[in-house]
Scaffold this motif. Structure first.
Motif, short mmCIF file in Angstrom:
data_model
loop_
_atom_site.label_atom_id
_atom_site.label_comp_id
_atom_site.label_asym_id
_atom_site.label_seq_id
_atom_site.Cartn_x
_atom_site.Cartn_y
_atom_site.Cartn_z
N LEU A 386 29.02 37.11 -8.55
CA LEU A 386 29.18 35.74 -9.03
C LEU A 386 27.88 35.25 -9.66
O LEU A 386 27.88 34.59 -10.72
N GLY A 389 27.48 36.53 -13.05
CA GLY A 389 28.49 36.08 -14.02
C GLY A 389 29.59 37.09 -14.27
O GLY A 389 30.48 36.85 -15.09
N LEU A 391 31.77 38.19 -11.89
CA LEU A 391 32.89 37.51 -11.25
C LEU A 391 32.76 36.01 -11.53
O LEU A 391 31.64 35.49 -11.66
N CYS A 392 33.87 35.33 -11.59
CA CYS A 392 33.85 33.91 -11.94
C CYS A 392 35.15 33.25 -11.48
O CYS A 392 36.09 33.93 -11.09
N GLY A 393 35.18 31.93 -11.52
CA GLY A 393 36.43 31.20 -11.35
C GLY A 393 36.94 31.07 -9.93
O GLY A 393 38.09 30.70 -9.72
N THR A 395 35.66 30.99 -5.35
CA THR A 395 34.63 31.07 -4.31
C THR A 395 34.58 32.50 -3.75
O THR A 395 35.47 33.32 -4.01
N TYR A 526 39.45 36.38 -12.30
CA TYR A 526 38.14 36.26 -11.65
C TYR A 526 37.07 37.14 -12.30
O TYR A 526 35.95 37.19 -11.80
N ASN A 528 34.85 38.10 -15.68
CA ASN A 528 34.37 37.67 -17.00
C ASN A 528 34.19 38.90 -17.87
O ASN A 528 33.21 39.64 -17.75
N GLU A 531 30.94 39.22 -20.01
CA GLU A 531 29.75 39.56 -19.22
C GLU A 531 29.83 41.00 -18.72
O GLU A 531 28.83 41.72 -18.69
#
Length: 576
Positions: A386, A389, A391-393, A395, A526, A528, A531
């Protein structure tokens, strides 16, 4: 990337708070540790939690050969046989094991190098072909049966150990010639005697009149030996320690020469040459020397690609074998002469994996369910990805709950090490329960066939483990009350004198990630993609050490340089 950021807010993911919770060591099962032999006086003793790195056996920057070759005493075959009998849970009967015979390839007069059957070696200590072993449980009598060599065979192939030499190196009661085995066995067995053998094709040939009166059990012995092997005797630990010393020194030798090499095979050659020169003729498993995108293949075998110093890092997964006992060591390193990573992406992924390993190793102690350590590695991996960047979107909790981290960390955190590099785990699985392991194998690359003892851990398994942890939080320093995990669901808790690997990794296998994650909206939301495209050339990063579980914590048996020490070795390239 700032390495000091908080992993996750506690209210979002309090199930994986990072603080260790002090607890007293749980009671050990006496039968597993009874009969553990005593270290020789010069063997390193168990360390305290404040001093948990094994002493480095170097003299003048060279591996201490006097320590390496010192006599550590007889192989504890009798101790092992007694452990097996306790696991069988019987007071009488005969354990019968046969060793490996020499083999030849099909349509050839040549064959593979001899490798002894490990179950047989465990209660015999005999590492040459044509042998057998019997253990009379009631009489507590262990006999090694060896071939009597015809003189012309000595002319061609050399000598095998004599009975006296076998007695000198292994804790057996008698050594006799195998030609007399059947006659001795027939004299020993009585009506109702049970002979415990490993497989139906490895049973004694009894006379016709005994076949109806003697029972042959080929079911119970294998799991009994496997349970006995899980907890190592101190003699076994001494051998694993030496295997690790040679492997660690060989990894260091590679680092000091890495910047001058041009092909993956050069790295393999340096490693294996060092091991052979120091008495370790056998590797515990085929060397993996994978550079760049090749490092995204977990069991890469070609070791024949050119090295691109300005672009790639190398995953070197290589471990020597010492007197039939394995080591398993992995280092990931750059090739640039300045001792730095070739890209910010490679450096960031290395730091992420280093943190995954450091935090899991620090949590090793008796009573910790291993699957909780795996989940901790996953949680740290998610947090790091995370931060990058990739992984994203969501928790950490949300992404863990879906198992999406398995796109980048698709295997178990570790396994037992002993007579096999992926050693037996007894009646309990180290990571996945038997049912979950079968499901993972069915979903894995073998399509139901077990390709190795390294467990495939896909998104479904990660999600299930996470839900299980939330439902029954274990005692492993994760903010739960001590003793709440009395039942780990068929999964193993760590015990004193286990040796396990801690080997987290992050990989960028394009085919796997695209096929199973980017094409699935359940996971792709989840990830990107833009990236992620910056990281394909990294290939993969894995760091692996062999960890001995001690009374109150752990000892790291592997001292191959890593982190800043590793980069310094590459930069300075001092002869080793």
């Amino acid at each position: 990337m700032d390495d000091t950021y908080t992993l996750v807010p506690v209210d979002e993911f309090e199930a994986l708070s990072i603080e260790l919770k002090p607890s007293s060591p749980p009671q050990q099962r006496p039968k597993r540790n009874e009969g553990v032999s005593t270290c020789s006086p010069s063997e390193p003793k168990e360390t305290s939690p404040e001093n948990n790195t094994t002493p480095i056996p170097l003299v003048n920057n060279r591996l201490d050969k006097q320590w390496l070759y010192q006599d550590v005493g007889k192989y504890p075959a009798k101790t092992h046989a007694r452990k097996v009998a306790r696991e069988l849970g019987v007071k009488c009967g005969v354990v019968y094991l046969v060793g490996q015979e020499e083999k030849v390839y099909e349509d050839s007069d040549q064959g593979p190098e001899f490798r002894q059957r490990r179950y047989f070696y465990y209660i015999s200590g005999a590492d040459f072909p044509g042998c057998a072993a019997t253990y009379d449980i009631a009489a507590d009598e262990l006999v090694l049966w060896i071939p009597q060599i015809e003189p012309r065979k000595v002319l061609w192939y050399g000598r095998t150990p004599t009975p006296r030499q076998c007695m000198d190196v292994s804790e057996v009661d008698h050594v006799r010639y195998i030609k007399d085995l059947n006659r001795a066995l027939l004299a020993k067995v009585k009506p109702g005697t049970i002979i415990y053998a490993l497989h139906p094709d490895q049973v004694p040939r009894l006379a016709e009149h005994h076949k109806g009166t003697v029972q042959i059990d080929t079911i119970k012995l294998k799991p009994a030996i496997e349970c006995a092997r899980v907890i190592k005797t101190d003699h076994e630990i001494a051998l694993i320690r030496r295997a690790n010393a040679i492997s660690s020194a060989a990894h260091k030798a590679v680092l000091t020469r890495a910047k001058h090499q041009r092909n993956e095979r050069d790295l393999q050659a340096i490693f294996t040459a060092y091991c052979v020169a120091h008495g370790a003729r056998h590797q515990a498993y085929p060397v993996i020397a994978a550079s760049g995108p090749n490092a995204s293949t977990l069991h890469y075998a070609d070791n024949d690609a050119p090295l691109h110093h300005a672009r790639h890092v190398v995953v070197l997964d290589a471990g020597a074998e010492w007197r039939c006992y394995a080591s398993d060591v992995t280092r990931t390193f750059p090739l640039l002469a300045a001792g730095r990573f070739p890209s910010p992406q490679a450096a960031a992924v290395y730091r992420a994996v280093e943190r995954m390993q450091d935090e899991c190793v620090e949590r090793v102690r008796p009573g910790v369910p291993f699957y909780a350590l795996h989940l901790h590695a996953c949680a740290v991996g998610v947090a790091e990805l995370l931060g990058l960047g990739i992984l994203c979107g969501g928790t950490v909790a949300e992404i863990l709950g879906r198992g999406t981290v398995a796109a980048f960390f698709p295997h178990g955190l570790g396994h037992h090490v002993g007579l096999e590099v992926h050693d037996v785990s007894g009646r309990e699985r180290l990571l996945l329960s038997s049912r979950a392991a079968a499901a993972a194998a069915a979903a894995g690359p073998g399509g139901g066939k077990v390709l190795s003892k390294r467990e495939f851990v896909g998104p479904e398994q990660v999600a299930a483990l996470y839900q299980e942890l939330l439902a029954s939080p274990p005692e492993c320093g994760m903010t739960f009350e001590e003793g709440e995990a009395a039942n780990a669901g068929g999964k193993q808790k760590l015990e004193r004198n286990m040796v396990v690997t801690i080997e987290p990794g992050i990989y960028f296998c394009r085919e796997y990630i695209e096929g199973y994650f980017l094409n699935d909206p359940y996971h792709s939301r989840y990830i990107n993609k833009e990236e992620l495209d910056k990281y394909w050339d990294v290939g993969g990063v894995r760091i692996e050490d062999d960890i001995l579980v001690t009374d109150n914590g752990y000892e790291n048996l592997t001292w191959a340089p890593k982190g800043q020490d590793m980069l310094k070795e590459i930069e300075e390239a001092r002869p080793f």
